[in-house]
Scaffold this active site. Structure first.
Site, PDB file in Angstrom:
ATOM      1  N   CYS A 204       1.250  -1.092   0.052  1.00  0.00           N
ATOM      2  CA  CYS A 204      -0.493   0.020  -0.052  1.00  0.00           C
ATOM      3  C   CYS A 204       0.517   1.887   0.012  1.00  0.00           C
ATOM      4  O   CYS A 204       0.583   1.926  -0.888  1.00  0.00           O
ATOM      5  CB  CYS A 204      -0.961  -0.077   0.919  1.00  0.00           C
ATOM      6  SG  CYS A 204      -2.129  -1.520   1.076  1.00  0.00           S
TER       7      CYS A 204
ATOM      8  N   HIS B  72      -2.789   6.736   4.731  1.00  0.00           N
ATOM      9  CA  HIS B  72      -1.906   5.467   4.589  1.00  0.00           C
ATOM     10  C   HIS B  72      -0.118   6.333   4.120  1.00  0.00           C
ATOM     11  O   HIS B  72       0.848   5.187   3.303  1.00  0.00           O
ATOM     12  CB  HIS B  72      -1.996   4.552   3.958  1.00  0.00           C
ATOM     13  CG  HIS B  72      -1.679   3.666   4.361  1.00  0.00           C
ATOM     14  ND1 HIS B  72      -1.179   2.087   3.769  1.00  0.00           N
ATOM     15  CD2 HIS B  72      -0.930   2.996   5.665  1.00  0.00           C
ATOM     16  CE1 HIS B  72      -0.715   0.916   4.737  1.00  0.00           C
ATOM     17  NE2 HIS B  72      -0.046   1.862   5.770  1.00  0.00           N
TER      18      HIS B  72
END
Length: 459
Positions: A74, A135
């Site tokens: 990610c 993130h």
């Protein structure tokens, strides 16, 4: 008809003509990103999960068959998507996922000077919004998306959340702007609701960039009160689960239902663009941040490997896009392309100056708009593993095996290692990979790489 009424009618006709003609100088941009979704999880790629709204983007525009992300996990994947730079260049060595509950990762994230597409678009008068997963830093307000080019932010900073409590386990992570907020609802639906609200508030005069980053269909990070510990769970709505009662594997059934909730939300976003008369002026892009994890219900079949690996199943992902009047409907693009290309492509389209930015992608405009082909190399590193693609050929340097060579045109599942039969091609790619590696910062540490297991193979 009186002169006044005639003038009013002509004025209205002119306004309608202006708003119905696609604006090509500064198109709106809607970038939709899913989380841990593979080739077999999108039906227009031959997948077993119905995704009619994602498929509609491909039907009305282009489907890219050889599209890659810069990393199979990610954080580095999203860093590269938004900056156009390889994760190896990130100041904080964002080569693995930032872990929300680990103290060391509270001081790491995207830094000033690591310019995002949102910041670049603001120089051309765009309104920018992030709805969903960030993130790229969570321990300091300096890491928040509102400090990196986004006018507004609604969503979470951690790598995943509980879809019902909207927390990372028992830790708060749901934001509006720079403030933590308490909300009620199913996370995927809340993000779709917010995206629609954003679109409903836009006008035809000011262009916008909406980055809609779903957490779905990534597993949830829940809190197990009995064990007093974090738990990984798949969470779907009961009404969506009912649509997949025929799927025998429980994890796969829940995963499919989570994809359905996201696809339904994408349908609502596309409907909002139509309703506001903005569809003709909007470039819509859908991609996945990395390959799926079969341990949690996803599937990359027929590609080899999964999330965390540099096999095709970890880095080759679905990508569809539409731009009415500019990208021909029903187009299939087999040109190798990368998420790294998104920033340079948009900058070239809008004539945004990028001097001083070490962009690692290319302008895909000639490929998407004119049907041309561009020769280019693709470079990947993950832990002790590396991969390199040139044309149809791919080098894989797995830490547990000698270098392998595959011809992806004939063998996209990477089942036939041609290293022994084509030593000259192997040597060429090894040299090219070494040359590119030499020009990048040396990693200060190796990111987490999971042990091999059943998730290594396609589901």
């Amino acid at each position: 008809m009186s002169p006044i009424h005639r003038l009013a009618s002509l004025t209205l006709l002119a306004l309608v003509s202006c708003t119905s003609t696609p604006r090509t100088d500064r198109p709106n941009i809607v970038l939709i990103v899913s989380d841990d979704q593979g080739w077999d999880d999108v039906s227009c790629y031959g997948g077993s999960v119905p995704t009619p709204w994602i498929d509609s983007i491909a039907r009305d525009g282009a489907r890219l068959t050889d599209f890659y992300v810069a990393s199979p996990v990610c954080t580095p994947s999203r860093f590269s998507l938004l900056t156009g730079r390889l994760p190896n260049r990130s100041r904080d060595q964002l080569l693995g996922p930032l872990m929300f509950a680990e103290g060391r990762d509270r001081t790491r994230g995207i830094r000033p000077g690591e310019t995002t597409l949102a910041a670049l678009l603001k120089t051309r008068g765009y309104r920018t919004a992030l709805v969903g997963k960030w993130h790229l830093g969570h321990g300091d307000p300096a890491f928040l998306p509102t400090r990196h080019g986004f006018d507004s932010f609604y969503g979470h900073t951690g790598g995943c959340i509980d879809y019902h409590t909207l927390r990372y386990g028992n830790l708060p992570s749901w934001y509006r702007g720079e403030e933590l907020v308490e909300e009620s609802g199913y996370a995927t639906d809340l993000l779709s609701d917010e995206a629609v609200r954003f679109l409903e508030g836009q006008s035809a005069e000011q262009p916008f960039f909406l980055y809609l980053a779903y957490n779905a269909p990534h597993f949830a990070k829940s809190w197990d009160e009995g064990k007093r510990d974090f738990a990984h769970t798949l969470q779907a709505k009961p009404e969506d689960l009912a649509s997949f009662a025929h799927v025998e594997d429980e994890d796969r059934r829940v995963f499919c239902a989570m994809v359905k909730a996201m696809d339904d939300g994408i349908g609502r976003v596309l409907a909002a663009l139509d309703r506001r008369g903005l569809a003709g002026d909007t470039l819509v892009v859908f991609i996945c941040d990395n390959g799926a994890d079969p341990v949690y219900g996803g599937s990359n079949s027929p590609l080899r490997g999964r999330k965390h690996t540099l096999w095709e199943g970890g880095i080759r992902v679905p990508c569809v896009m539409r731009w009415p009047g500019r990208i021909a409907s029903g187009t299939t693009v087999d040109q190798p392309a990368s998420a790294l290309d998104f920033v340079p492509t948009v900058c070239a389209l809008l004539d945004i100056e990028t001097d001083g930015l070490p962009l690692d992608g290319i302008d895909l405009g000639p490929v998407l708009l004119d049907g041309k082909r561009v020769e280019r190399d693709l470079f990947f590193e993950r832990g002790f593993d590396a991969a390199f693609r040139r044309g149809d050929w791919k080098l894989v340097r797995d830490r547990d095996a000698p270098p392998a060579l595959f011809n992806l045109r004939d063998d996209r599942s990477e089942t036939r290692d041609l290293a022994a039969r084509r030593p000259e091609k192997l040597a060429e790619l090894l040299a090219a990979h070494a040359e590119m590696s030499a020009g990048l910062p040396e990693p200060r540490e190796r990111p987490f790489a999971p042990r091999r297991g059943r998730a290594e193979s396609a589901r």
